[in-house]
Design a protein around this motif. Sequence first.
Motif, mmCIF file in Angstrom:
data_model
loop_
_atom_site.group_PDB
_atom_site.id
_atom_site.type_symbol
_atom_site.label_atom_id
_atom_site.label_comp_id
_atom_site.label_asym_id
_atom_site.label_seq_id
_atom_site.Cartn_x
_atom_site.Cartn_y
_atom_site.Cartn_z
ATOM 1 N N GLN A 104 98.651 -17.934 32.039
ATOM 2 C CA GLN A 104 98.211 -19.472 32.734
ATOM 3 C C GLN A 104 97.395 -19.995 31.677
ATOM 4 O OE1 GLN A 104 95.797 -19.494 36.496
ATOM 5 N NE2 GLN A 104 96.771 -21.133 36.923
ATOM 6 N N GLY A 105 96.178 -19.420 31.213
ATOM 7 C CA GLY A 105 95.110 -19.832 30.592
ATOM 8 C C GLY A 105 96.021 -20.338 29.247
ATOM 9 N N ARG A 106 96.660 -19.692 28.515
ATOM 10 C CA ARG A 106 97.404 -20.046 27.073
ATOM 11 C C ARG A 106 98.242 -21.075 27.438
ATOM 12 N NH1 ARG A 106 93.673 -17.070 25.980
ATOM 13 N NH2 ARG A 106 93.790 -15.329 24.593
ATOM 14 N N ALA A 107 99.196 -21.152 28.602
ATOM 15 C CA ALA A 107 100.044 -22.092 28.746
ATOM 16 C C ALA A 107 99.182 -23.657 28.789
ATOM 17 C CB ALA A 107 100.964 -21.868 29.931
ATOM 18 N N LYS A 108 98.030 -23.426 29.595
ATOM 19 C CA LYS A 108 97.450 -24.864 29.789
ATOM 20 C C LYS A 108 96.855 -25.127 28.119
ATOM 21 C CE LYS A 108 95.569 -24.140 34.389
ATOM 22 N NZ LYS A 108 94.295 -24.147 35.027
ATOM 23 N N GLU A 109 96.423 -24.417 27.502
ATOM 24 C CA GLU A 109 95.841 -24.717 25.938
ATOM 25 C C GLU A 109 97.306 -25.363 25.302
ATOM 26 O OE1 GLU A 109 94.241 -21.372 24.368
ATOM 27 O OE2 GLU A 109 92.780 -21.291 25.851
ATOM 28 N N VAL A 110 98.254 -24.752 25.206
ATOM 29 C CA VAL A 110 99.438 -25.163 24.744
ATOM 30 C C VAL A 110 99.830 -26.562 24.973
ATOM 31 C CG1 VAL A 110 101.931 -24.616 24.309
ATOM 32 C CG2 VAL A 110 100.248 -22.696 24.046
ATOM 33 N N LEU A 111 99.974 -26.782 26.218
ATOM 34 C CA LEU A 111 100.462 -27.902 26.828
ATOM 35 C C LEU A 111 99.335 -29.169 26.680
ATOM 36 C CD1 LEU A 111 102.319 -26.854 30.105
ATOM 37 C CD2 LEU A 111 103.405 -27.657 27.907
ATOM 38 N N SER A 112 98.085 -28.756 26.688
ATOM 39 C CA SER A 112 97.139 -29.682 26.160
ATOM 40 C C SER A 112 97.335 -30.057 24.817
ATOM 41 C CB SER A 112 95.634 -28.919 26.573
ATOM 42 O OG SER A 112 95.629 -28.844 28.121
ATOM 43 N N ILE A 113 97.400 -29.235 23.853
ATOM 44 C CA ILE A 113 97.520 -29.451 22.497
ATOM 45 C C ILE A 113 98.674 -30.244 22.247
ATOM 46 C CG2 ILE A 113 97.965 -28.400 20.126
ATOM 47 C CD1 ILE A 113 96.244 -25.776 21.270
ATOM 48 N N LEU A 114 99.789 -30.075 22.631
ATOM 49 C CA LEU A 114 100.807 -30.706 22.643
ATOM 50 C C LEU A 114 100.674 -32.125 22.972
ATOM 51 C CD1 LEU A 114 103.964 -31.269 21.722
ATOM 52 C CD2 LEU A 114 104.437 -30.476 23.887
ATOM 53 N N GLU A 115 100.156 -32.339 24.350
ATOM 54 C CA GLU A 115 99.900 -33.752 24.841
ATOM 55 C C GLU A 115 98.903 -34.528 24.051
ATOM 56 O OE1 GLU A 115 97.976 -35.261 28.742
ATOM 57 O OE2 GLU A 115 99.550 -33.867 29.030
ATOM 58 N N ASP A 116 98.030 -34.076 23.554
ATOM 59 C CA ASP A 116 96.964 -34.437 22.767
ATOM 60 C C ASP A 116 97.618 -34.977 21.401
ATOM 61 O OD1 ASP A 116 94.968 -34.395 24.532
ATOM 62 O OD2 ASP A 116 93.795 -32.805 23.545
ATOM 63 N N THR A 117 98.337 -34.312 20.674
ATOM 64 C CA THR A 117 99.027 -34.302 19.710
ATOM 65 C C THR A 117 99.963 -35.668 19.523
ATOM 66 O OG1 THR A 117 98.990 -32.191 18.931
ATOM 67 C CG2 THR A 117 100.500 -33.552 17.896
ATOM 68 N N LEU A 118 100.821 -35.617 20.852
ATOM 69 C CA LEU A 118 101.648 -36.693 20.941
ATOM 70 C C LEU A 118 100.736 -37.984 21.127
ATOM 71 C CD1 LEU A 118 104.330 -35.124 23.037
ATOM 72 C CD2 LEU A 118 104.389 -35.604 20.819
ATOM 73 N N ALA A 119 99.760 -38.032 21.759
ATOM 74 C CA ALA A 119 98.804 -39.124 22.157
ATOM 75 C C ALA A 119 98.295 -39.697 20.838
ATOM 76 C CB ALA A 119 97.787 -38.702 23.319
ATOM 77 N N GLU A 120 97.845 -38.682 19.996
ATOM 78 C CA GLU A 120 97.430 -39.226 18.781
ATOM 79 C C GLU A 120 98.469 -39.876 17.873
ATOM 80 O OE1 GLU A 120 94.126 -37.539 15.644
ATOM 81 O OE2 GLU A 120 94.859 -36.387 16.982
ATOM 82 N N ILE A 121 99.591 -39.425 17.872
ATOM 83 C CA ILE A 121 100.600 -39.910 17.015
ATOM 84 C C ILE A 121 100.917 -41.425 17.414
ATOM 85 C CG2 ILE A 121 102.958 -39.886 16.344
ATOM 86 C CD1 ILE A 121 102.655 -36.839 16.518
ATOM 87 N N VAL A 122 101.022 -41.724 18.551
ATOM 88 C CA VAL A 122 101.417 -43.086 19.133
ATOM 89 C C VAL A 122 100.230 -43.744 19.438
ATOM 90 C CG1 VAL A 122 103.602 -41.872 19.876
ATOM 91 C CG2 VAL A 122 101.637 -42.126 21.638
ATOM 92 N N ASP A 123 99.110 -43.330 19.265
ATOM 93 C CA ASP A 123 97.796 -44.260 19.748
ATOM 94 C C ASP A 123 97.858 -45.719 18.922
ATOM 95 O OD1 ASP A 123 95.588 -44.972 20.865
ATOM 96 O OD2 ASP A 123 94.325 -43.655 19.496
ATOM 97 N N ASP A 124 98.174 -46.540 19.429
ATOM 98 C CA ASP A 124 97.818 -47.873 18.799
ATOM 99 C C ASP A 124 96.901 -48.714 19.679
ATOM 100 O OD1 ASP A 124 99.022 -48.524 21.266
ATOM 101 O OD2 ASP A 124 100.960 -49.669 20.360
ATOM 102 N N GLY A 125 96.283 -48.203 20.589
ATOM 103 C CA GLY A 125 95.020 -49.074 21.160
ATOM 104 C C GLY A 125 95.791 -49.911 22.392
ATOM 105 N N GLN A 126 96.833 -49.855 22.346
ATOM 106 C CA GLN A 126 97.561 -51.033 23.260
ATOM 107 C C GLN A 126 98.500 -50.230 24.480
ATOM 108 O OE1 GLN A 126 96.939 -54.253 23.650
ATOM 109 N NE2 GLN A 126 95.590 -53.963 22.019
#
Length: 301
Positions: free
Chosen positions: A65-87
């Motif tokens: 459970q702890g590791r799965a939360k970390e994995v999904l959080s890292i993936l979500e943050d990575t995708l958010a950073e890739i597409v982050d255009d401020g809009q």
Amino acid sequence: MELDQLRYFLQVAVDGNFTRAAEHLGISQPALSRSIGRLEEEIGQPVFERQTRCVSLTDAGKLLQGRAKEVLSILEDTLAEIVDDGQVGRIRVGAIPTIAPFFLPGLLRRFSQDYPQATLVVQEETTEALLKACADGLVDVAILALPIQAKYLEIEELFEEELLLVLPPNHQLVSKESIELSDIDQIPFVLLGEAHCLSDNIVSFCRRQSFHPVSVERTSQMATVQELVSLDHGISMIPMMARRLDQSRRRVYRSLSGVKPTRKIVAVWNPYRFQSRLLEAFRKTLRDHVQTLSGDEPAAS
């Protein structure tokens, strides 16, 4: 191991039940059971202890459970950073029930006008639930009232607002020019349930002034408190933001003399999650909205 397997696993862990988890995920229960079964085969041991009506995590499940939360959080943050255009993007906003209906509409409307391509998702919950959601990365920013206990979360004070005494219009205190705490001693109070921090704010203030409010009714909604006061079930204290939207003549608001009851409103977020340009823009809009409201407060009466 697939990401969907981890998402399914976490949902079952939260719900403690395969049927409820399947409903939340929008899939069939057999499909969910097969996914968890494949996950357990790959791990080599069970992640759930299955009982008649519920499931609980095994030791392996708790670790996963702890590791799965970390994995999904890292993936979500990575995708958010890739597409982050401020809009473009999604902002998940949390607020407690004594703030959400009074403060959020104007804020969300203002932000949507400036950032029409952004998606806003609102979650109304108790303080405890929202703090956990912030820590787990399920909420980007929560608007709460102090006091709160939070580790590893950023807390920014937004403003302090007065809690106003609310009375039925025919109450004998309405005609008084100045209302003291001693004037409301022994008068029945209508308060929110114990899950709401506003009641704690009211009771704590009264106790600091050596005054103990007599609570005769408890309810779960601010609007119900106001209506019960209108029906002469008792008196109460209501935040300024709720009074600002109340145009009814069936209630009268008064500011107490002397030391006034207040509560402090704060924004809370997880600084260890990726802070997108859009989220920064939302927090700036939040501050600007607070400044606008501070110059537009109605009189207590």
